[in-house]
Design a protein around this motif. Structure first.
Motif, PDB file in Angstrom:
ATOM      1  N   ASP B  45       0.835  -1.195   0.000  1.00  0.00           N
ATOM      2  CA  ASP B  45       0.000   0.000   0.000  1.00  0.00           C
ATOM      3  C   ASP B  45       0.876   1.254   0.000  1.00  0.00           C
ATOM      4  OD1 ASP B  45      -2.722   0.404  -0.202  1.00  0.00           O
ATOM      5  OD2 ASP B  45      -2.909   1.058   1.871  1.00  0.00           O
ATOM      6  N   MET B  46       1.984   1.178   0.716  1.00  0.00           N
ATOM      7  CA  MET B  46       2.898   2.332   0.726  1.00  0.00           C
ATOM      8  C   MET B  46       3.533   2.524  -0.643  1.00  0.00           C
ATOM      9  SD  MET B  46       4.664   2.261   4.448  1.00  0.00           S
ATOM     10  CE  MET B  46       3.662   2.490   5.923  1.00  0.00           C
ATOM     11  N   VAL B  47       3.782   1.430  -1.356  1.00  0.00           N
ATOM     12  CA  VAL B  47       4.293   1.558  -2.726  1.00  0.00           C
ATOM     13  C   VAL B  47       3.262   2.267  -3.596  1.00  0.00           C
ATOM     14  CG1 VAL B  47       4.979   0.268  -4.782  1.00  0.00           C
ATOM     15  CG2 VAL B  47       5.843  -0.406  -2.541  1.00  0.00           C
ATOM     16  N   PHE B 192      -2.646  -1.528  10.276  1.00  0.00           N
ATOM     17  CA  PHE B 192      -3.223  -0.674   9.239  1.00  0.00           C
ATOM     18  C   PHE B 192      -3.311   0.774   9.720  1.00  0.00           C
ATOM     19  CE2 PHE B 192      -7.107   0.916   7.030  1.00  0.00           C
ATOM     20  CZ  PHE B 192      -6.660   0.798   5.736  1.00  0.00           C
ATOM     21  N   TRP B 193      -3.796   0.948  10.936  1.00  0.00           N
ATOM     22  CA  TRP B 193      -4.046   2.293  11.466  1.00  0.00           C
ATOM     23  C   TRP B 193      -2.733   3.044  11.703  1.00  0.00           C
ATOM     24  CZ3 TRP B 193      -8.484   4.348  10.746  1.00  0.00           C
ATOM     25  CH2 TRP B 193      -8.867   5.487  11.435  1.00  0.00           C
ATOM     26  N   HIS B 194      -1.726   2.342  12.246  1.00  0.00           N
ATOM     27  CA  HIS B 194      -0.414   2.974  12.428  1.00  0.00           C
ATOM     28  C   HIS B 194       0.190   3.348  11.071  1.00  0.00           C
ATOM     29  CE1 HIS B 194      -0.545   2.279  16.635  1.00  0.00           C
ATOM     30  NE2 HIS B 194      -0.272   0.994  16.604  1.00  0.00           N
ATOM     31  N   ALA B 195       0.024   2.476  10.078  1.00  0.00           N
ATOM     32  CA  ALA B 195       0.591   2.749   8.754  1.00  0.00           C
ATOM     33  C   ALA B 195      -0.043   3.990   8.135  1.00  0.00           C
ATOM     34  CB  ALA B 195       0.399   1.543   7.837  1.00  0.00           C
ATOM     35  N   LEU B 196      -1.364   4.174   8.356  1.00  0.00           N
ATOM     36  CA  LEU B 196      -2.032   5.356   7.812  1.00  0.00           C
ATOM     37  C   LEU B 196      -1.441   6.625   8.413  1.00  0.00           C
ATOM     38  CD1 LEU B 196      -5.804   4.507   7.507  1.00  0.00           C
ATOM     39  CD2 LEU B 196      -4.035   4.598   5.776  1.00  0.00           C
ATOM     40  N   ASP B 197      -1.068   6.550   9.703  1.00  0.00           N
ATOM     41  CA  ASP B 197      -0.463   7.721  10.332  1.00  0.00           C
ATOM     42  C   ASP B 197       0.920   7.994   9.731  1.00  0.00           C
ATOM     43  OD1 ASP B 197      -0.630   9.830  12.033  1.00  0.00           O
ATOM     44  OD2 ASP B 197       0.132   8.767  13.783  1.00  0.00           O
ATOM     45  N   ILE B 198       1.661   6.921   9.409  1.00  0.00           N
ATOM     46  CA  ILE B 198       2.975   7.103   8.792  1.00  0.00           C
ATOM     47  C   ILE B 198       2.822   7.797   7.431  1.00  0.00           C
ATOM     48  CG2 ILE B 198       4.912   5.861   7.745  1.00  0.00           C
ATOM     49  CD1 ILE B 198       4.714   3.844   9.993  1.00  0.00           C
ATOM     50  N   ILE B 199       1.807   7.371   6.660  1.00  0.00           N
ATOM     51  CA  ILE B 199       1.594   7.992   5.353  1.00  0.00           C
ATOM     52  C   ILE B 199       1.183   9.457   5.531  1.00  0.00           C
ATOM     53  CG2 ILE B 199       0.110   7.946   3.300  1.00  0.00           C
ATOM     54  CD1 ILE B 199       0.124   4.855   3.666  1.00  0.00           C
ATOM     55  N   TRP B 200       0.397   9.722   6.574  1.00  0.00           N
ATOM     56  CA  TRP B 200      -0.018  11.110   6.811  1.00  0.00           C
ATOM     57  C   TRP B 200       1.175  12.008   7.129  1.00  0.00           C
ATOM     58  CZ3 TRP B 200      -3.656  14.245   5.542  1.00  0.00           C
ATOM     59  CH2 TRP B 200      -3.734  15.488   6.168  1.00  0.00           C
TER      60      TRP B 200
END
Lengths: 130, 214
Positions: B45-47, B192-200
Motif C-alpha cells: 500500500d505504501m508503494v 493498518f491504522w499505524h501505517a495510515l499515520d505514517i503515510i499522513w
C-alpha cells in the motif's frame, strides 16, 4: 500457550504487544512524545523565518523520515532483534521500491520538463489541464 | 540450519532455541503468519502511495493559472488533523494492550476513542475539500489539483475504510470476546491504522508544509 504470546516462536509480527504491560505502555507514550516533538518542530521550521530558506525543505524531509522511524519503532515495534528479521527485510524492500518510484519519477519528469520545452506554450506542464 | 538430522519440516514445532525464524523448522503459527502477510499488504500500500506522491511532485507546479498550494492550504487545520490522527494511532496501541489483558471496558473505550479521533480527522479533511471546491479549486481545475485530490483523497478513503473496519472490530470483540482469530484481526487493524499515520506524516510534510513554504 495462547497464540499471541509470540516471542516463544522466535518470530513476532509487526505491532505485536510486548510481554510486560508497563514496557509496552511506556513504548507508546515515548513514541507519542517523540512524534509530537518532531511534528511540532516540523511546523515551527516551516513557519519561522530565522532559518536559512533553501535548507528548510530538506530539513522538513529529514524530520518526516525521523518521525516515520519513530512510528515504526515505538508503534509498530519494528526492531533490529532476530525475531524481527522478516519484518525488517520486508520493510527494507518496501522502502527500496518507494524510493525508486519517487526519486526516479521526480528525476526523470523534472529533466523531461526542463529539456523538452521546444515550444513553451505547447510543452510546458503549466498549460496542461487535469 | 546446521542441524544434520533434519526431519521433515512440515508440521514440526519451532520452539527450539536455535530457531532463527527463517523458516527452517516448518510453518509459523497463524498468529505470526497472518499479521506478517498483512504487513506485506501494508508495505505494498505504501508503494501505491509512493506512486501518488511521485505524481503529485511532478504536477505540483502545473496549476494552469489557477490557485497554487500556498493560497489553498491552512496550516492550523492541518496541525489539528495531524494531532487527531496521531492521538488516534496512540490510543489504538492502548486498545491492543488492553485487549491482550482481556479487559473489555478499556478495549472498547480505547477503540471508541481511536474511532472518534479518526472521525475528527475525516470531518476536518472533508470540510477542507468542500471549502476548496467551493472557492473554485475542484479536482478538474488543474493537474496540480487532480493529483492533490487523488493523493490526499486516497489517504482519506483508507481512513474511511479503517473506521468501518474499526466498528466491525468493536462489534466482533463485543459479541465474540477475545478469541484468537479476533485478536489477530485486531492486530492487523492496528498495523493498518499505524501505517495510515505514517503515510499522513509524509502528506503533511510534502503537501502541506513544503507546499506552503514562502
Amino acid at each position: 500457550m495462547t497464540e499471541l504470546e509470540a516471542p516463544e516462536h522466535g518470530n513476532v509480527p509487526p505491532g505485536a504487544p510486548h510481554d510486560s504491560m508497563l514496557s509496552e505502555t511506556v513504548s507508546y507514550v515515548v513514541g507519542l512524545g517523540l512524534a509530537l516533538l518532531l511534528t511540532g518542530v516540523s511546523f515551527w521550521v516551516a513557519s519561522t523565518s530565522s532559518l536559512w530558506g533553501p535548507g528548510v525543505a530538506t530539513g522538513l524531509v529529514v524530520l518526516a523520515i525521523a518521525q516515520m522511524g519513530v512510528h515504526l519503532v515505538f508503534f509498530l515495534h519494528i526492531t533490529s532483534g532476530p525475531d524481527n528479521t522478516n519484518n525488517v527485510l520486508a520493510l527494507a524492500f518496501g522502502v527500496l521500491i518507494v524510493f525508486l518510484v519517487m526519486i526516479g519519477t521526480i528525476w526523470i519528469m523534472g529533466h523531461m520538463n526542463a529539456n523538452m520545452g521546444v515550444n513553451p506554450q505547447m510543452m510546458n506542464l503549466q498549460t496542461q489541464r487535469g | 540450519m546446521t542441524s544434520g538430522t533434519e526431519a521433515p519440516a512440515i508440521g514440526l514445532t519451532h520452539m527450539g532455541s536455535e530457531d532463527t525464524g527463517l523458516g527452517n523448522r516448518g510453518p509459523q503459527s497463524k498468529s505470526i503468519v497472518v499479521p506478517y502477510g498483512f504487513w506485506l499488504f501494508v508495505l505494498s500500500d505504501m508503494v501505491l502511495f509512493s506512486a501518488l506522491f511521485a505524481t503529485y511532485a511532478s504536477l505540483v507546479h502545473a496549476t494552469d493559472g489557477g490557485p497554487v498550494a500556498s493560497q489553498l492550504f491552512d496550516r492550523t487545520t492541518v496541525a489539528i488533523e495531524t494531532l487527531a490522527l496521531l492521538v488516534s494511532s496512540f490510543i489504538c496501541g492502548i486498545a491492543v494492550i488492553a485487549a491482550k489483558r482481556r479487559n473489555m471496558f478499556w478495549t472498547q473505550t480505547a477503540l471508541f476513542l481511536t474511532g472518534f479521533f479518526g472521525f475528527v480527522f475525516l470531518v476536518l479533511e472533508l470540510t477542507e475539500f468542500g471549502h476548496m471546491i467551493s472557492i473554485g479549486a475542484p479536482p478538474q481545475r488543474s493537474a496540480f489539483l487532480s493529483s492533490f485530490f487523488t493523493l490526499v483523497g486516497c489517504h482519506g478513503a483508507h481512513v474511511t475504510c479503517g473506521l468501518l473496519w474499526l466498528g466491525t472490530m468493536m462489534a466482533q470483540i463485543w459479541a465474540k470476546g477475545f478469541q484468537q482469530h479476533i485478536m489477530r484481526r485486531l492486530l492487523c487493524f492496528s498495523i493498518f491504522w499505524h501505517a495510515l499515520d505514517i503515510i499522513w506524516v509524509a502528506i503533511f510534510t510534502i503537501v502541506y508544509l513544503i507546499g506552503t513554504l514562502p
